[in-house]
Design an enzyme around this catalytic site. Structure first.
Site, PDB file in Angstrom:
ATOM      1  N   SER A   1       0.874  -1.173   0.000  1.00 51.67           N
ATOM      2  CA  SER A   1       0.000   0.000   0.000  1.00 51.67           C
ATOM      3  C   SER A   1       0.910   1.223   0.000  1.00 51.67           C
ATOM      4  O   SER A   1       2.085   1.118   0.373  1.00 51.67           O
ATOM      5  CB  SER A   1      -0.845  -0.005   1.293  1.00 51.67           C
TER       6      SER A   1
ATOM      7  N   TYR B   1      -2.195  -1.020  10.398  1.00 46.37           N
ATOM      8  CA  TYR B   1      -2.179  -1.203   8.931  1.00 46.37           C
ATOM      9  C   TYR B   1      -0.853  -0.709   8.357  1.00 46.37           C
ATOM     10  O   TYR B   1      -0.223  -1.383   7.536  1.00 46.37           O
ATOM     11  CB  TYR B   1      -3.361  -0.434   8.331  1.00 46.37           C
TER      12      TYR B   1
HETATM   13  N1  LIG Z   1      -8.669  -0.306  -1.791  1.00 52.63           N
HETATM   14  C1  LIG Z   1      -7.650   0.463  -1.467  1.00 52.63           C
HETATM   15  O1  LIG Z   1      -7.739   1.697  -1.463  1.00 52.63           O
HETATM   16  C2  LIG Z   1      -6.318  -0.167  -1.124  1.00 52.63           C
HETATM   17  C3  LIG Z   1      -5.213   0.683  -0.983  1.00 52.63           C
HETATM   18  C4  LIG Z   1      -3.979   0.150  -0.671  1.00 52.63           C
HETATM   19  C5  LIG Z   1      -3.845  -1.225  -0.498  1.00 52.63           C
HETATM   20  N2  LIG Z   1      -4.935  -2.024  -0.623  1.00 52.63           N
HETATM   21  C6  LIG Z   1      -4.727  -3.471  -0.416  1.00 52.63           C
HETATM   22  O2  LIG Z   1      -5.220  -4.176  -1.527  1.00 52.63           O
HETATM   23  C7  LIG Z   1      -5.572  -5.499  -1.132  1.00 52.63           C
HETATM   24  C8  LIG Z   1      -6.947  -5.834  -1.690  1.00 52.63           C
HETATM   25  O3  LIG Z   1      -7.890  -4.960  -1.096  1.00 52.63           O
HETATM   26  P1  LIG Z   1      -9.241  -4.494  -1.816  1.00 52.63           P
HETATM   27  O4  LIG Z   1      -9.260  -3.024  -1.749  1.00 52.63           O
HETATM   28  O5  LIG Z   1      -9.421  -5.201  -3.100  1.00 52.63           O
HETATM   29  O6  LIG Z   1     -10.285  -4.991  -0.705  1.00 52.63           O
HETATM   30  P2  LIG Z   1     -11.539  -5.974  -0.765  1.00 52.63           P
HETATM   31  O7  LIG Z   1     -12.081  -5.957   0.617  1.00 52.63           O
HETATM   32  O8  LIG Z   1     -12.415  -5.638  -1.902  1.00 52.63           O
HETATM   33  O9  LIG Z   1     -10.860  -7.402  -1.065  1.00 52.63           O
HETATM   34  C9  LIG Z   1     -10.086  -8.082  -0.121  1.00 52.63           C
HETATM   35  C10 LIG Z   1     -10.368  -9.566  -0.239  1.00 52.63           C
HETATM   36  O10 LIG Z   1      -9.508 -10.273   0.665  1.00 52.63           O
HETATM   37  C11 LIG Z   1     -10.256 -11.324   1.251  1.00 52.63           C
HETATM   38  N3  LIG Z   1      -9.652 -11.719   2.521  1.00 52.63           N
HETATM   39  C12 LIG Z   1      -9.596 -10.999   3.674  1.00 52.63           C
HETATM   40  N4  LIG Z   1      -8.996 -11.718   4.630  1.00 52.63           N
HETATM   41  C13 LIG Z   1      -8.661 -12.914   4.085  1.00 52.63           C
HETATM   42  C14 LIG Z   1      -8.010 -14.087   4.580  1.00 52.63           C
HETATM   43  N5  LIG Z   1      -7.595 -14.173   5.850  1.00 52.63           N
HETATM   44  N6  LIG Z   1      -7.829 -15.139   3.739  1.00 52.63           N
HETATM   45  C15 LIG Z   1      -8.266 -15.068   2.456  1.00 52.63           C
HETATM   46  N7  LIG Z   1      -8.896 -13.999   1.945  1.00 52.63           N
HETATM   47  C16 LIG Z   1      -9.087 -12.924   2.743  1.00 52.63           C
HETATM   48  C17 LIG Z   1     -11.650 -10.729   1.427  1.00 52.63           C
HETATM   49  O11 LIG Z   1     -12.641 -11.733   1.603  1.00 52.63           O
HETATM   50  C18 LIG Z   1     -11.812  -9.934   0.138  1.00 52.63           C
HETATM   51  O12 LIG Z   1     -12.407 -10.719  -0.886  1.00 52.63           O
HETATM   52  C19 LIG Z   1      -5.474  -5.511   0.393  1.00 52.63           C
HETATM   53  O13 LIG Z   1      -4.250  -6.119   0.770  1.00 52.63           O
HETATM   54  C20 LIG Z   1      -5.468  -4.040   0.766  1.00 52.63           C
HETATM   55  O14 LIG Z   1      -4.807  -3.791   1.987  1.00 52.63           O
HETATM   56  C21 LIG Z   1      -6.161  -1.533  -0.932  1.00 52.63           C
END
Ligand SMILES: NC(=O)c1ccc[n+]([C@@H]2O[C@H](COP(=O)([O-])OP(=O)(O)OC[C@H]3O[C@@H](n4cnc5c(N)ncnc54)[C@H](O)[C@@H]3O)[C@@H](O)[C@H]2O)c1
Length: 266
Positions: free
Chosen positions: A157, A170
């Protein structure tokens, strides 16, 4: 006579192709992971769709199959070492190997000042957003070493390289992901394994939209943090991850690639 250092032009069109590759995508049931799974499958990869959400796994798998791609779902908790092993076993038993992995499953913080943060919340964050990546690397690299190489991308991130208020758990976990990525890249480059991280800025997925809520003031403040003047879309991260996993990025390892509309430049 020109020296033979300029590749044939058609290399530019083939190196993103993932035909014949097998990829594991974690957190593939939603957001960035789901979009990346669909994109990699569209480029020819056979995809293991791994998520803790059965409904999410099913939806992504159905979409890939509807589009004519190959996908196999597995409902797993990436904090559980035997579940992590199961994703690799499934890739090998179903498709004959593992060439690429996108370690992307993660959760957002409940948000609290450090002085008030319950130890259980800290431990849960570290387990889901950092230890899971350690476990994935451990077992994926074991397999790839024996197989003769592979490519791995971890989702960190912007909060993996700069601080962010009120989500210290985080920020610490994502800084850890960047550290794991760099250290693993050094240790396994000699085995033909590339390990990189992608650093999303604010991306419009269920994680961010639920954290922002419906308050337009909060949303505008988040948008203002991005010099590009908007939030990102899952596909903009998927494109970066797919590139890093492909042969087009064959000289890239240990990088922490910001895909954040300039967020971390501020
Ligand atoms: N959306 C943002 O702005 C953003 C920014 C920076 C980083 N991220 C990172 O991107 C990644 C994806 O996030 P996203 O925004 O697509 O969120 P999201 O919530 O849409 O998707 C995350 C997925 O991870 C799954 N998950 C959670 N815990 C789990 C576990 N223990 N085992 C297996 N699956 C699990 C959830 O069920 C979900 O389907 C994450 O690592 C998040 O920290 C997101």
């Amino acid at each position: 006579m020109r020296e033979n250092t300029v590749p044939a032009v058609d290399a530019a069109f083939t190196q993103l192709n993932m035909a014949g590759r097998v990829a594991i995508i974690t957190g593939a049931g939603s957001g960035i992971g789901a979009t990346t799974a669909v994109l990699l499958a569209a480029r020819g990869a056979a995809v293991i769709v791994a998520d803790i959400s059965a409904a999410g796994c099913e939806a992504t798998t159905e979409q890939i199959r509807r589009d004519g791609g190959s996908a196999t779902p597995i409902v797993v908790d990436m904090t559980d070492e035997s579940d992590v092993r199961a994703t690799i076993d499934l890739a090998v038993s179903t498709y004959g190997g593992l060439h690429a992995a996108f370690n992307n499953a993660g959760i957002g913080s409940k948000g609290a000042p450090l002085t008030d943060m319950p130890l259980e919340d800290w431990q849960h964050m570290i387990s889901v957003n950092l230890t899971s990546i350690f476990l994935c690397l451990k077992h994926q690299i074991r397999h790839m070493k024996n197989q003769g190489g592979g490519a791995i991308v971890n989702t960190a991130s912007g909060a993996g390289v700069v601080g962010f208020p009120n989500v210290i758990d985080y920020v610490a976990a994502k800084h850890g992901v960047v550290g794991l990525t760099r250290a693993a890249a050094i240790d396994y480059a000699g085995h033909g394994i590339r390990v990189n991280a992608v650093l999303p800025g604010g991306i419009e997925t269920p994680m961010l939209t639920s954290a922002m809520g419906k308050d337009e003031i909060v949303r505008s403040a988040v948008v203002r943090g991005h010099p590009i003047g908007r939030l990102g879309q899952s596909l903009e991260i998927a494109e970066a991850a797919a590139w890093l996993l492909s042969d087009a990025a064959s000289f890239v390892t240990g990088s922490a690639m910001a895909v954040d509309g300039g967020y971390t430049c501020m």
